[in-house]
Design a protein around this motif. Structure first.
Motif, PDB file in Angstrom:
ATOM      1  N   GLU A 188      20.118   1.099  -5.041  1.00 42.76           N
ATOM      2  CA  GLU A 188      20.457   0.277  -4.066  1.00 42.76           C
ATOM      3  C   GLU A 188      19.054  -0.077  -3.089  1.00 42.76           C
ATOM      4  OE1 GLU A 188      22.307  -1.837  -1.017  1.00 42.76           O
ATOM      5  OE2 GLU A 188      22.849  -1.183  -3.007  1.00 42.76           O
ATOM      6  N   SER A 189      18.216   0.920  -2.662  1.00 39.58           N
ATOM      7  CA  SER A 189      17.108   0.936  -2.168  1.00 39.58           C
ATOM      8  C   SER A 189      16.012  -0.283  -2.702  1.00 39.58           C
ATOM      9  CB  SER A 189      16.454   1.967  -1.715  1.00 39.58           C
ATOM     10  OG  SER A 189      17.012   2.879  -1.058  1.00 39.58           O
ATOM     11  N   LEU A 190      16.122  -0.178  -3.951  1.00 36.43           N
ATOM     12  CA  LEU A 190      15.102  -1.162  -4.655  1.00 36.43           C
ATOM     13  C   LEU A 190      15.479  -2.530  -4.651  1.00 36.43           C
ATOM     14  CD1 LEU A 190      12.751  -1.572  -6.728  1.00 36.43           C
ATOM     15  CD2 LEU A 190      14.484  -1.223  -8.404  1.00 36.43           C
ATOM     16  N   PHE A 191      16.910  -2.871  -4.474  1.00 38.26           N
ATOM     17  CA  PHE A 191      17.547  -4.144  -4.246  1.00 38.26           C
ATOM     18  C   PHE A 191      17.253  -4.402  -3.015  1.00 38.26           C
ATOM     19  CE2 PHE A 191      21.044  -6.717  -2.807  1.00 38.26           C
ATOM     20  CZ  PHE A 191      20.877  -7.843  -3.724  1.00 38.26           C
ATOM     21  N   LEU A 211       0.761  -0.987   0.154  1.00 36.84           N
ATOM     22  CA  LEU A 211      -0.093  -0.066  -0.007  1.00 36.84           C
ATOM     23  C   LEU A 211       1.071   1.132  -0.107  1.00 36.84           C
ATOM     24  CD1 LEU A 211      -2.995  -0.987   2.405  1.00 36.84           C
ATOM     25  CD2 LEU A 211      -2.821  -0.906  -0.167  1.00 36.84           C
ATOM     26  N   GLY A 212       2.053   1.122  -0.387  1.00 39.71           N
ATOM     27  CA  GLY A 212       2.970   2.506  -0.809  1.00 39.71           C
ATOM     28  C   GLY A 212       3.868   2.902   0.204  1.00 39.71           C
ATOM     29  N   ASP A 213       4.775   3.702   0.044  1.00 40.48           N
ATOM     30  CA  ASP A 213       5.932   3.884   0.893  1.00 40.48           C
ATOM     31  C   ASP A 213       6.822   2.702   0.937  1.00 40.48           C
ATOM     32  OD1 ASP A 213       5.134   6.720   1.269  1.00 40.48           O
ATOM     33  OD2 ASP A 213       4.488   6.226   3.424  1.00 40.48           O
ATOM     34  N   HIS A 214       7.082   2.402  -0.080  1.00 37.52           N
ATOM     35  CA  HIS A 214       8.230   1.257  -0.283  1.00 37.52           C
ATOM     36  C   HIS A 214       9.877   1.775   0.222  1.00 37.52           C
ATOM     37  CE1 HIS A 214       5.066  -0.057  -2.451  1.00 37.52           C
ATOM     38  NE2 HIS A 214       5.338   0.271  -3.593  1.00 37.52           N
ATOM     39  N   PHE A 215      10.011   3.048   0.033  1.00 39.39           N
ATOM     40  CA  PHE A 215      11.268   3.801   0.299  1.00 39.39           C
ATOM     41  C   PHE A 215      10.878   4.670   1.352  1.00 39.39           C
ATOM     42  CE2 PHE A 215      11.460   2.855  -4.395  1.00 39.39           C
ATOM     43  CZ  PHE A 215      12.111   1.701  -4.392  1.00 39.39           C
ATOM     44  N   ASP A 216      11.848   5.370   2.024  1.00 33.81           N
ATOM     45  CA  ASP A 216      11.574   6.516   2.861  1.00 33.81           C
ATOM     46  C   ASP A 216      11.794   7.988   2.108  1.00 33.81           C
ATOM     47  OD1 ASP A 216      11.215   8.219   4.971  1.00 33.81           O
ATOM     48  OD2 ASP A 216      12.656   7.399   6.167  1.00 33.81           O
ATOM     49  N   GLY A 217      13.176   7.935   1.316  1.00 35.16           N
ATOM     50  CA  GLY A 217      13.304   9.151   0.666  1.00 35.16           C
ATOM     51  C   GLY A 217      13.232   9.057  -0.708  1.00 35.16           C
ATOM     52  N   GLY A 218      12.377   8.420  -1.067  1.00 39.61           N
ATOM     53  CA  GLY A 218      12.297   7.915  -2.684  1.00 39.61           C
ATOM     54  C   GLY A 218      12.561   9.009  -3.703  1.00 39.61           C
ATOM     55  N   PRO A 219      11.681  10.253  -3.428  1.00 36.30           N
ATOM     56  CA  PRO A 219      11.546  11.307  -4.334  1.00 36.30           C
ATOM     57  C   PRO A 219      13.050  12.031  -4.293  1.00 36.30           C
ATOM     58  CG  PRO A 219       9.689  11.051  -3.144  1.00 36.30           C
ATOM     59  CD  PRO A 219      10.563  10.286  -2.372  1.00 36.30           C
ATOM     60  N   TYR A 220      13.900  12.084  -3.181  1.00 40.69           N
ATOM     61  CA  TYR A 220      15.158  12.871  -3.129  1.00 40.69           C
ATOM     62  C   TYR A 220      16.308  12.021  -3.337  1.00 40.69           C
ATOM     63  CZ  TYR A 220      11.214  15.235  -0.900  1.00 40.69           C
ATOM     64  OH  TYR A 220       9.978  15.662  -0.684  1.00 40.69           O
ATOM     65  N   GLU A 240       7.385   4.206 -12.444  1.00 39.60           N
ATOM     66  CA  GLU A 240       6.688   3.544 -13.250  1.00 39.60           C
ATOM     67  C   GLU A 240       7.369   2.397 -13.951  1.00 39.60           C
ATOM     68  OE1 GLU A 240       4.621   6.365 -15.680  1.00 39.60           O
ATOM     69  OE2 GLU A 240       2.919   6.480 -14.301  1.00 39.60           O
ATOM     70  N   LYS A 241       8.531   2.627 -14.335  1.00 39.96           N
ATOM     71  CA  LYS A 241       9.424   1.883 -15.016  1.00 39.96           C
ATOM     72  C   LYS A 241       9.863   0.445 -14.040  1.00 39.96           C
ATOM     73  CE  LYS A 241      14.103   1.421 -16.989  1.00 39.96           C
ATOM     74  NZ  LYS A 241      15.358   1.856 -17.372  1.00 39.96           N
ATOM     75  N   GLU A 242       9.795   0.597 -12.845  1.00 42.94           N
ATOM     76  CA  GLU A 242      10.074  -0.457 -12.125  1.00 42.94           C
ATOM     77  C   GLU A 242       8.517  -1.233 -11.588  1.00 42.94           C
ATOM     78  OE1 GLU A 242      11.867  -3.833 -10.438  1.00 42.94           O
ATOM     79  OE2 GLU A 242      12.786  -2.093 -11.610  1.00 42.94           O
ATOM     80  N   PHE A 243       7.646  -0.373 -11.156  1.00 39.29           N
ATOM     81  CA  PHE A 243       6.445  -0.941 -10.408  1.00 39.29           C
ATOM     82  C   PHE A 243       5.214  -1.016 -11.311  1.00 39.29           C
ATOM     83  CE2 PHE A 243       9.402   0.646  -6.865  1.00 39.29           C
ATOM     84  CZ  PHE A 243       9.407  -0.493  -6.188  1.00 39.29           C
TER      85      PHE A 243
END
Length: 468
Positions: A62-65, A45-54, A110-113
């Motif tokens: 690295e966070s995606l891995f 339901l979202g927030d897969h990362f913490d500082g994703g936009p920045y 969108e490329k990944e998810f």
């Protein structure tokens, strides 16, 4: 977690340790508590990362891995494929004001998810996924906001055989101080919306606005709403013209994101609970499941470690026998042991003794133990003297010892007091020796504990991360 979570450099030991233990806990929770249910579908339901936009592209990869490794997504090749659906959160792509400045963040996501607005079916229930970060007013002419609303309006106006479940990262509007139910652990967070200057869009919001929420409910007519964003549980019921709609805001699965009670939800979408019921809402059943309070577990580990060190440092030199209660126990055990040994000795003496055969007047035979011949004992004058003492005694016990110069009593172990402070020097040396002995005992005990526990700890700690 990432470098934006705690404000620490990405190379700092503190951040790396926090990331490691957070990732490890979520991975073990997913493998031990969620996958054993053998789910047909997994929803994020979202927030897969913490500082994703920045984050830069390198940090984002690295966070995606790490995200894929935590939730076993890299292992789906060797395991039965489980459909996984993702919902974009504000910590993944930001809000509408950010999109106008950094549109590359949306394309990277969108490329990944995949698409940020889509629909899928499971168990004869339609799940509608919307990008809630682009729905509200602000940059009204943005193409992201327009595409989101066009997707919502083009959905089927309502198929009675397929009830809908709305998935939105940002919760729907509710009045301030609305009760959240018995499962919430943190204080209620009320509505807060921040806008960028010059009508550039929203920079932050706790809930969707009332207008947006009412429009969503009226267009989709969902039987259930699932949301995230708040990191804590909250259950509210929205009043609509077509009946009440329940919304579950789910807490985070991470123990380091402001919630001491991480959780996940089981959702069953299929046959009706009651076969005689015709209500479409009975097609969906939810059950909130809590994970262990990992923060309390780590605090308990730390307390045990501190108590262990204190016991090793301040434990008396004589060990257990120096404690009053232990003295009584040791004395009792010694008395029991002495009693058992004395009985055994008497039994052995009886077995090893010599016997005479005696016949009485009636001709019956009896065995009579011979009297033991005692060796002459030493006189009282030959008693051993006390340790460290020399005693001059008379040659015969009948003579009285006269206090003269030939009678000398010397305590070798006693400390001689001199005018130059010799006794104090010897006492100081004795205290230093005791401190060194205790320090040696502490180091020895720590080495033994570490030798037994560190290999086991390392094996359990890293067994989930060997494939990295």
């Amino acid at each position: 977690m990432d470098s934006t979570s705690l404000g620490l450099p990405s190379s700092s030991v503190g951040l790396q340790a926090a990331e490691f233990y957070t990732d490890l806990n979520m991975r073990r929770s997913f493998q031990s508590a969620i996958l054993p249910f053998k789910p047909d579908v997994v929803l994020f339901l979202g927030d897969h990362f913490d500082g994703g936009p920045y984050m830069s592209d390198e940090e984002w990869q690295e966070s995606l891995f790490r995200f894929k490794h935590i939730f076993s997504l890299n292992e789906q090749i060797t395991k039965p494929q489980i459909p996984i659906y993702y919902l974009s959160g504000n910590h993944d792509i930001g809000y509408s004001a950010f999109h106008s400045v950094h549109p590359e963040v949306l394309s990277r996501y969108e490329k990944e998810f995949g698409s940020r607005n889509y629909q899928f079916s499971a168990g004869k229930v339609d799940f509608v996924v919307v990008d809630a970060q682009t729905l509200d007013a602000g940059a009204k002419k943005s193409k992201e906001r327009s595409s989101s609303w066009e997707f919502i309006k083009t959905l089927s106006p309502g198929n009675a055989s397929n009830p809908k479940v709305l998935l939105t990262h940002i919760p729907l509007y509710r009045p301030d101080n609305s009760p959240c139910g018995p499962h919430r652990s943190s204080p209620i967070i009320n509505q807060r919306v921040s806008y960028a200057a010059l009508d550039q869009g929203i920079t932050y919001q706790n809930y969707l606005t009332k207008e947006t929420s009412d429009l969503l409910l009226s267009l989709l007519k969902p039987v259930l709403v699932l949301s995230g964003h708040d990191h804590d549980q909250c259950t509210v019921v929205h009043s609509t013209p077509f009946g009440p709609v329940t919304e579950h805001t789910l807490g985070t699965i991470s123990w380091q994101q402001g919630n001491l009670y991480p959780s996940f939800m089981l959702l069953s979408a299929g046959p009706k609970v009651s076969q005689n019921s015709t209500d479409p809402e009975h097609e969906v059943v939810t059950n909130l499941c809590f994970l262990p309070k990992q923060t309390h577990i780590y605090v308990w580990y730390i307390c045990q470690f501190v108590v262990t060190i204190l016991l090793l440092v301040f434990w008396p030199t004589n060990g257990l026998s120096s404690l009053p209660c232990m003295n009584t126990l040791v004395s009792f055990m010694r008395s029991v042991g002495a009693e058992l040994l004395s009985r055994t000795k008497e039994k052995d003496d009886e077995e090893d003794g010599e016997y005479d055969m005696i016949f009485d007047a009636e001709g019956s035979m009896h065995l009579v133990k011979k009297a033991a011949v005692k060796s002459p004992s030493a006189s009282s004058d030959s008693r051993p003297t006390g340790r460290g003492s020399v005693v001059a005694r008379a040659t015969a016990g009948k003579h009285r010892l006269e206090p003269d110069s030939s009678s000398i009593l010397v305590d070798v172990g006693s400390e001689m007091t001199s005018e130059d402070g010799g006794k104090l020097a010897r006492g100081s040396k004795s205290r230093v020796r005791k401190v060194l002995q205790r320090l040696f005992r502490v180091i020895q005990s720590i080495v033994v504990i570490a030798a037994l526990n560190v290999p086991l700890y390392m094996m359990l700690l890293f067994k989930d991360w060997i494939d990295r």
